[in-house]
Design a protein around this motif. Structure first.
Motif, PDB file in Angstrom:
ATOM      1  N   PHE A 112       0.830  -1.207   0.000  1.00 21.06           N
ATOM      2  CA  PHE A 112       0.000   0.000   0.000  1.00 21.06           C
ATOM      3  C   PHE A 112       0.867   1.260   0.000  1.00 21.06           C
ATOM      4  CE2 PHE A 112      -2.575   3.316   2.059  1.00 21.06           C
ATOM      5  CZ  PHE A 112      -3.675   3.311   1.213  1.00 21.06           C
ATOM      6  N   ARG A 113       1.910   1.274   0.815  1.00 19.51           N
ATOM      7  CA  ARG A 113       2.804   2.443   0.871  1.00 19.51           C
ATOM      8  C   ARG A 113       3.497   2.701  -0.464  1.00 19.51           C
ATOM      9  NH1 ARG A 113       6.048   0.956   5.631  1.00 19.51           N
ATOM     10  NH2 ARG A 113       4.498   0.801   7.240  1.00 19.51           N
ATOM     11  N   ALA A 114       3.740   1.634  -1.220  1.00 19.46           N
ATOM     12  CA  ALA A 114       4.433   1.775  -2.497  1.00 19.46           C
ATOM     13  C   ALA A 114       3.540   2.371  -3.594  1.00 19.46           C
ATOM     14  CB  ALA A 114       4.970   0.418  -2.951  1.00 19.46           C
ATOM     15  N   LEU A 115       2.239   2.414  -3.366  1.00 19.51           N
ATOM     16  CA  LEU A 115       1.327   2.958  -4.373  1.00 19.51           C
ATOM     17  C   LEU A 115       1.452   4.475  -4.459  1.00 19.51           C
ATOM     18  CD1 LEU A 115      -1.912   0.964  -3.422  1.00 19.51           C
ATOM     19  CD2 LEU A 115      -0.322   0.471  -5.300  1.00 19.51           C
ATOM     20  N   SER A 116       1.079   5.008  -5.600  1.00 24.31           N
ATOM     21  CA  SER A 116       1.048   6.470  -5.743  1.00 24.31           C
ATOM     22  C   SER A 116      -0.104   7.029  -4.912  1.00 24.31           C
ATOM     23  CB  SER A 116       0.854   6.850  -7.216  1.00 24.31           C
ATOM     24  OG  SER A 116      -0.465   6.524  -7.619  1.00 24.31           O
TER      25      SER A 116
END
Length: 145
Positions: free
Chosen positions: A8-12
């Motif tokens: 989730f953190r890696a998403l834009s």
């Protein structure tokens, strides 16, 4: 759980927002369909779509598909084609993307089976199944962008 948080953190920022909207809508669709039925749930989601942020980018239909399928597969419980289709239609409507929400029945089986799906630009965006040809569309709701 930590792996999902890392994902989730890696998403834009835009992907995070869209995924959170899909999660909220798919859960709300399950509750609304159970409590008030399809017609009132559609009316409620139609109103709600006017207040959602617009994700008007060329890849928005594919992004909506990703968000709905991700939300439906990662949340606890089961979310069927109707809940996914309502969620996808609402997100597409919020972004003014023309699409069609279709409801159909299985014409090749002895048992009753219904199906809901969303089409955009002639392609099934949400609700595609392997043996799709066995379903005959009974009703559709066209949403113009």
């Amino acid at each position: 759980m930590r792996a999902r948080l890392r994902e989730f953190r890696a998403l834009s920022r835009a992907q995070k927002l869209l995924l959170c909207e899909a999660v909220a809508l798919i859960v709300a669709s399950k509750v609304l369909l159970t409590v008030v039925g399809l017609e009132d749930a559609e009316r409620c989601f139609g109103t709600l779509s006017q207040f959602l942020p617009c994700h008007r980018q060329p890849e928005a239909p594919k992004s909506v598909r990703w968000a709905v399928l991700t939300a439906g597969s990662r949340l606890p419980g089961t979310y069927d084609c109707l809940e996914r289709a309502l969620t996808g239609s609402t997100l597409l409507e919020a972004s003014d993307f023309p699409h069609c929400l279709r409801f159909g029945v299985d014409t090749q089986s002895d048992t009753f089976e219904a199906h809901a799906w969303v089409e955009s630009n002639g392609d099934v965006l949400i609700g595609d199944v392997d043996d799709f040809g066995r379903f005959r569309a009974l009703t559709e709701r066209e949403v113009r962008g």
